[in-house]
Design a protein around this motif. Sequence first.
Motif, PDB file in Angstrom:
ATOM      1  N   LEU A  20       0.840  -1.194   0.000  1.00  0.00           N
ATOM      2  CA  LEU A  20       0.000   0.000   0.000  1.00  0.00           C
ATOM      3  C   LEU A  20       0.876   1.246   0.000  1.00  0.00           C
ATOM      4  O   LEU A  20       1.944   1.264   0.629  1.00  0.00           O
ATOM      5  CB  LEU A  20      -0.909   0.013   1.227  1.00  0.00           C
ATOM      6  N   PRO A  21       0.440   2.308  -0.664  1.00  0.00           N
ATOM      7  CA  PRO A  21       1.263   3.530  -0.686  1.00  0.00           C
ATOM      8  C   PRO A  21       1.209   4.317   0.609  1.00  0.00           C
ATOM      9  O   PRO A  21       2.082   5.136   0.864  1.00  0.00           O
ATOM     10  CB  PRO A  21       0.659   4.328  -1.847  1.00  0.00           C
ATOM     11  N   HIS A  22       0.167   4.102   1.420  1.00  0.00           N
ATOM     12  CA  HIS A  22       0.009   4.830   2.676  1.00  0.00           C
ATOM     13  C   HIS A  22      -0.909   4.009   3.564  1.00  0.00           C
ATOM     14  O   HIS A  22      -1.737   3.224   3.088  1.00  0.00           O
ATOM     15  CB  HIS A  22      -0.607   6.214   2.410  1.00  0.00           C
ATOM     16  N   ASN A  23      -0.783   4.170   4.874  1.00  0.00           N
ATOM     17  CA  ASN A  23      -1.562   3.353   5.793  1.00  0.00           C
ATOM     18  C   ASN A  23      -2.929   3.929   6.140  1.00  0.00           C
ATOM     19  O   ASN A  23      -3.746   3.231   6.747  1.00  0.00           O
ATOM     20  CB  ASN A  23      -0.767   3.110   7.089  1.00  0.00           C
ATOM     21  N   SER A  24      -3.184   5.179   5.787  1.00  0.00           N
ATOM     22  CA  SER A  24      -4.520   5.744   6.028  1.00  0.00           C
ATOM     23  C   SER A  24      -5.420   5.373   4.859  1.00  0.00           C
ATOM     24  O   SER A  24      -5.228   5.838   3.731  1.00  0.00           O
ATOM     25  CB  SER A  24      -4.444   7.267   6.178  1.00  0.00           C
ATOM     26  N   ILE A  25      -6.402   4.532   5.125  1.00  0.00           N
ATOM     27  CA  ILE A  25      -7.296   4.017   4.082  1.00  0.00           C
ATOM     28  C   ILE A  25      -8.559   4.873   4.103  1.00  0.00           C
ATOM     29  O   ILE A  25      -9.528   4.596   4.829  1.00  0.00           O
ATOM     30  CB  ILE A  25      -7.616   2.534   4.316  1.00  0.00           C
ATOM     31  N   ASN A  26      -8.548   5.948   3.313  1.00  0.00           N
ATOM     32  CA  ASN A  26      -9.645   6.905   3.354  1.00  0.00           C
ATOM     33  C   ASN A  26     -10.930   6.366   2.752  1.00  0.00           C
ATOM     34  O   ASN A  26     -12.027   6.751   3.180  1.00  0.00           O
ATOM     35  CB  ASN A  26      -9.232   8.188   2.616  1.00  0.00           C
ATOM     36  N   SER A  27     -10.818   5.494   1.760  1.00  0.00           N
ATOM     37  CA  SER A  27     -12.014   4.972   1.108  1.00  0.00           C
ATOM     38  C   SER A  27     -11.671   3.652   0.429  1.00  0.00           C
ATOM     39  O   SER A  27     -10.548   3.458  -0.032  1.00  0.00           O
ATOM     40  CB  SER A  27     -12.548   5.970   0.070  1.00  0.00           C
ATOM     41  N   VAL A  28     -12.658   2.750   0.397  1.00  0.00           N
ATOM     42  CA  VAL A  28     -12.504   1.456  -0.259  1.00  0.00           C
ATOM     43  C   VAL A  28     -13.721   1.241  -1.146  1.00  0.00           C
ATOM     44  O   VAL A  28     -14.855   1.500  -0.733  1.00  0.00           O
ATOM     45  CB  VAL A  28     -12.390   0.299   0.751  1.00  0.00           C
ATOM     46  N   ALA A  29     -13.494   0.794  -2.385  1.00  0.00           N
ATOM     47  CA  ALA A  29     -14.596   0.547  -3.314  1.00  0.00           C
ATOM     48  C   ALA A  29     -14.273  -0.673  -4.155  1.00  0.00           C
ATOM     49  O   ALA A  29     -13.103  -1.013  -4.364  1.00  0.00           O
ATOM     50  CB  ALA A  29     -14.829   1.760  -4.211  1.00  0.00           C
ATOM     51  N   GLN A  30     -15.332  -1.330  -4.638  1.00  0.00           N
ATOM     52  CA  GLN A  30     -15.165  -2.443  -5.568  1.00  0.00           C
ATOM     53  C   GLN A  30     -15.930  -2.144  -6.842  1.00  0.00           C
ATOM     54  O   GLN A  30     -17.112  -1.810  -6.797  1.00  0.00           O
ATOM     55  CB  GLN A  30     -15.658  -3.760  -4.962  1.00  0.00           C
ATOM     56  N   THR A  31     -15.244  -2.238  -7.967  1.00  0.00           N
ATOM     57  CA  THR A  31     -15.872  -1.956  -9.246  1.00  0.00           C
ATOM     58  C   THR A  31     -16.517  -3.220  -9.810  1.00  0.00           C
ATOM     59  O   THR A  31     -16.283  -4.327  -9.327  1.00  0.00           O
ATOM     60  CB  THR A  31     -14.848  -1.388 -10.239  1.00  0.00           C
ATOM     61  N   ALA A  32     -17.320  -3.029 -10.844  1.00  0.00           N
ATOM     62  CA  ALA A  32     -18.092  -4.128 -11.402  1.00  0.00           C
ATOM     63  C   ALA A  32     -17.207  -5.241 -11.951  1.00  0.00           C
ATOM     64  O   ALA A  32     -17.626  -6.397 -12.020  1.00  0.00           O
ATOM     65  CB  ALA A  32     -19.014  -3.597 -12.497  1.00  0.00           C
ATOM     66  N   ASP A  33     -15.971  -4.918 -12.349  1.00  0.00           N
ATOM     67  CA  ASP A  33     -15.082  -5.951 -12.879  1.00  0.00           C
ATOM     68  C   ASP A  33     -14.469  -6.809 -11.788  1.00  0.00           C
ATOM     69  O   ASP A  33     -13.811  -7.809 -12.076  1.00  0.00           O
ATOM     70  CB  ASP A  33     -13.977  -5.329 -13.736  1.00  0.00           C
ATOM     71  N   GLY A  34     -14.677  -6.455 -10.514  1.00  0.00           N
ATOM     72  CA  GLY A  34     -14.190  -7.263  -9.399  1.00  0.00           C
ATOM     73  C   GLY A  34     -13.000  -6.699  -8.669  1.00  0.00           C
ATOM     74  O   GLY A  34     -12.649  -7.180  -7.590  1.00  0.00           O
ATOM     75  N   TYR A  35     -12.346  -5.679  -9.223  1.00  0.00           N
ATOM     76  CA  TYR A  35     -11.181  -5.093  -8.551  1.00  0.00           C
ATOM     77  C   TYR A  35     -11.594  -4.375  -7.275  1.00  0.00           C
ATOM     78  O   TYR A  35     -12.680  -3.788  -7.186  1.00  0.00           O
ATOM     79  CB  TYR A  35     -10.485  -4.082  -9.459  1.00  0.00           C
ATOM     80  N   LEU A  36     -10.682  -4.407  -6.298  1.00  0.00           N
ATOM     81  CA  LEU A  36     -10.831  -3.621  -5.087  1.00  0.00           C
ATOM     82  C   LEU A  36      -9.918  -2.408  -5.193  1.00  0.00           C
ATOM     83  O   LEU A  36      -8.736  -2.540  -5.534  1.00  0.00           O
ATOM     84  CB  LEU A  36     -10.453  -4.453  -3.858  1.00  0.00           C
ATOM     85  N   TRP A  37     -10.480  -1.213  -4.919  1.00  0.00           N
ATOM     86  CA  TRP A  37      -9.727   0.041  -5.035  1.00  0.00           C
ATOM     87  C   TRP A  37      -9.618   0.676  -3.659  1.00  0.00           C
ATOM     88  O   TRP A  37     -10.576   0.684  -2.880  1.00  0.00           O
ATOM     89  CB  TRP A  37     -10.428   0.993  -5.997  1.00  0.00           C
ATOM     90  N   VAL A  38      -8.430   1.218  -3.370  1.00  0.00           N
ATOM     91  CA  VAL A  38      -8.144   1.787  -2.059  1.00  0.00           C
ATOM     92  C   VAL A  38      -7.587   3.194  -2.250  1.00  0.00           C
ATOM     93  O   VAL A  38      -6.593   3.387  -2.972  1.00  0.00           O
ATOM     94  CB  VAL A  38      -7.123   0.917  -1.288  1.00  0.00           C
ATOM     95  N   ALA A  39      -8.236   4.178  -1.603  1.00  0.00           N
ATOM     96  CA  ALA A  39      -7.779   5.571  -1.682  1.00  0.00           C
ATOM     97  C   ALA A  39      -6.972   5.908  -0.436  1.00  0.00           C
ATOM     98  O   ALA A  39      -7.419   5.673   0.689  1.00  0.00           O
ATOM     99  CB  ALA A  39      -8.968   6.516  -1.808  1.00  0.00           C
ATOM    100  N   THR A  40      -5.770   6.454  -0.644  1.00  0.00           N
ATOM    101  CA  THR A  40      -4.901   6.845   0.465  1.00  0.00           C
ATOM    102  C   THR A  40      -4.382   8.256   0.217  1.00  0.00           C
ATOM    103  O   THR A  40      -4.622   8.848  -0.839  1.00  0.00           O
ATOM    104  CB  THR A  40      -3.709   5.874   0.601  1.00  0.00           C
TER     105      THR A  40
END
Length: 965
Positions: free
Chosen positions: A39-59
């Motif tokens: 992970l690029p940073h430890n503060s996980i501001n938001s988590v989302a999953q797109t229709a293709d199945g990927y998990l996305w993490v905003a830091t």
Amino acid sequence: MTRFFSYLLLFTSFAITATPSRLALSDYFTETWSTRSGLPHNSINSVAQTADGYLWVATWEGLARFNGREFKLFTRTEIVGLPDSGLRSLISQPNGELYIAGARGGISLRKAGRWQTLSSAKAMVNHLLKTRSGQLWLALEGQGVVYRQHDSAVEHQVLTDVSAYRLVEDQTGTIWAATSDGLYKIRAGKAVKVPSSSGLPNTSVYTLLLTKSGTLLVGTEQGAWQFNGKRFESINPVLSNQSISSLLEDSQGDLWFGTINNGVFRLSELGLEQLDADAGLPANRILSLLQDREQSIWVGTNAGLFRLREAPFTNWTKKRGLAGDYIRSILAHSDSSIWVGSSSGLNRINDNQSVAVQQADNTEPLSVLSLAEAENGQVWVGTYTSGLMKVVNNQIFPVKDRTNGLLSNEVRALLFDSKNRLWIGSANGLSTLNEDGQLSVYSKSDGLVGNFIMALSEDSYGNIWIGTGVGVTLYNATTHSFRTLTFPEQFSAEYAFGFYQDGNTMWMATDRGLIRYHLIREEMQLFGREQGLPVDKLFQIVEQDQSLWLTSNRGVIQVNKAQLNNLLDNPQTVSNASVSLQIYDEADGMLSAQANGGSNPAATIHQDERLWVATAKGAAVITPKRLKEASQLSLPTVIEGFFVDGKAIDLPVAGDVLELPAGISRVSFHYAGLSFIMPQRLNYQTQLSGFNNQWLDRSQLTITEYTNLPPGEYTFKVRAGYPNSEWQNNEQTLRFKINSFFWQKMSFKLMMFIGFILLGYLLYKYRLYHYKRIEIELTEKVAQQVKDLKKQADAFAYQANHDQLTQLPNRRSFDLWLSSHFAEFKRDNKILAIAIIDIDHFKSINDNWSHMIGDKVICEIAELLKSAMLHREHIARWGGEEFTLLFPNCSALQAQQFCENVRQTIAAHDFSAIAENLHVTVSFGVTDSRQVNDYDRLLAHADQALYQAKSNGRNRVEVLNASAL
């Protein structure tokens, strides 16, 4: 964890009267990812999953995409137009789009694999909402709420001078805004603050959630609230003192509450439970919550990403009431309870509650090794130091030990046979206890193969199987005698840890794998490492759902029984790969992959079809139906990268054909199956239409490469599958075309073909025209060529038998002479001596001077040998820096004397003409034909003598077995 269970007991809102339909938080399998994980940073501001199945993490340091195996980082470099890598919010859309909002107001949209930059907002975007009508609403830090019409750059201000944190749209089209000034209700572009008279506290509102039923939930600085249509009510009084930062409703309708300082709460039919840093969370500050399509709960904290999932394995440990964590024996009782024996005592588990079973007259911890249930339901206990005991009225009483007849106090196996006789396997022999209390003892002198007893079982014929540390003994129920069951020597098996009968087959868990024994035919087969078993040592065998479950020190192994029997029945024709085998360990929820053995039963199956396994960190409980459920989930497959000659190429839009230049030598594909439950165990198959139309198994390999593909059109396909399950219809395709050079095109090839035909015709005419003249010239040349050929043949014959560098006979010439004359010498009882010579440290000469100098040294040595052998025959260059000398009618000792003179001559020779400070010595290996019957052995003896010369310091002559010669 103590604090966790206190919350669990304190906040339970109703009693559990039946088996719960959902797991307690303590039974979830948890994992944590941080910057150490990619992970690029430890503060996980938001988590989302797109229709293709990927998990996305905003830091704060960029966007990370997770495929279950690794994180791929996207920053301002990859997302063009983003003013800052710090990201605040992610919003996924049902159509696969993903909005990301940044710390400096930047907004980007990922659509069909491409990034699109939208106009930046004037402040940090805490949240983004795309309404059903297509409007884009923004919750801004310190700048209120604005909206845009259909992604336009024109903003309409709705709220000002507040920090907005969250936006939701209800079924009526009303927008609700969570702000630092409370909750706002927005209709037709006008915002009205919800008054405190509605039931909400007059405080900041941090988050909002619309449940599946349409109920509005509000997370505030002072608790969580729900709207009943008229006013707001507290969801749970315990949460009133909590600052709620995030909300989630899971697929079962349970509510999850992320807090600012106290971790996560869940409200379900189990009541209100808490999970905080003391119970395993990376930190107590919760920034985001998400449930993915596989029902895992993802928790974003300020110290990393945390995941809870219903793993196939759950665990019972001291934290759940067991006497100890080191479990040695587990018994499934007929009353549906589970008895667990550990190194620190005995527990009975019933209705998900653990009760300690204490000794009646001793408070010291009891180390339990074995358990058995009598016909009347009474539980008997074998211990490590206290002998045989039994449970009466939930207390443990002593029965037998060394003071009253037992062979050893270390009781590792117990068995009640069909006659209700108790068999007791100890560390020093076997005992039986009849119903009248009569004790009989047996040892090696009575026919046991060994006295260290670890396993006992009764087959359907009434015979008792006794597993020891040195093999298996059978007690014949008819003859009342013991006999040893001998393992084949090639099995190399000794320890027998457990037995399982399946019809006329007895399966045995041993220290060399799984042994199958047919009770009628008395045939034995081994399924071990050579047949595909990943470990040597197995402890216990349990059958469930057409699979054999095997416990080991590396986890629990599931093997398809039908496939295994087919392999053992047809070892010559069936491939090891045809046996479906899966090993489960810590990644599947076990606290320790070390399953214990040497005591019984070390694993058992409960009436509810769950498997219980004794491990070094508690009792592991596997629920096979969860494995089935996981394998039935939809499994998206994605092609993540396409590389041409090592260079990444942008993936084409679906359906498009990617054109590649002519002359490429290598294409590679990177792909992934988007499962976050068992990503390391996914299997893959690929196909390249236009090259090979067959699906090829890639196992767990996520990269496929092709080299030197000819020009043409190709379609690459990949699909992912769960282990031990059918392939899903989830293949992804990538079409590409490799262009041709002009000389590879069909038109060019056709022109070249016609040209060759014309050229051939012209050549044919030319040959006819000059035929007469050529005939004359050929006649004249034949005679000359015959002469030249003879001369050339003579030269070739010389070259074939002589070394070009030294002009000495070569190895071929030497071998021909030796092979053709050796038999004559043996027949005529003549002696033939041979010496093999090696230039000492010749590699150093090449390394320190040069290979040219080395060649000169070889030639100089050859000349010295020629001079020495003027009146003798058959000197040859053997190869490299080696020479051979043959001494007809000479013994090895005579040859040794001659070789010693030659050695001294070479050692004293001045090589300075070749190179300054060059000193050369040689080593000799000498033998003769008296002790051998073929010339190959003669050469081998000479070579062995040469090896002795080198080993003894070089620059010497060694005769093989000189004393005997």
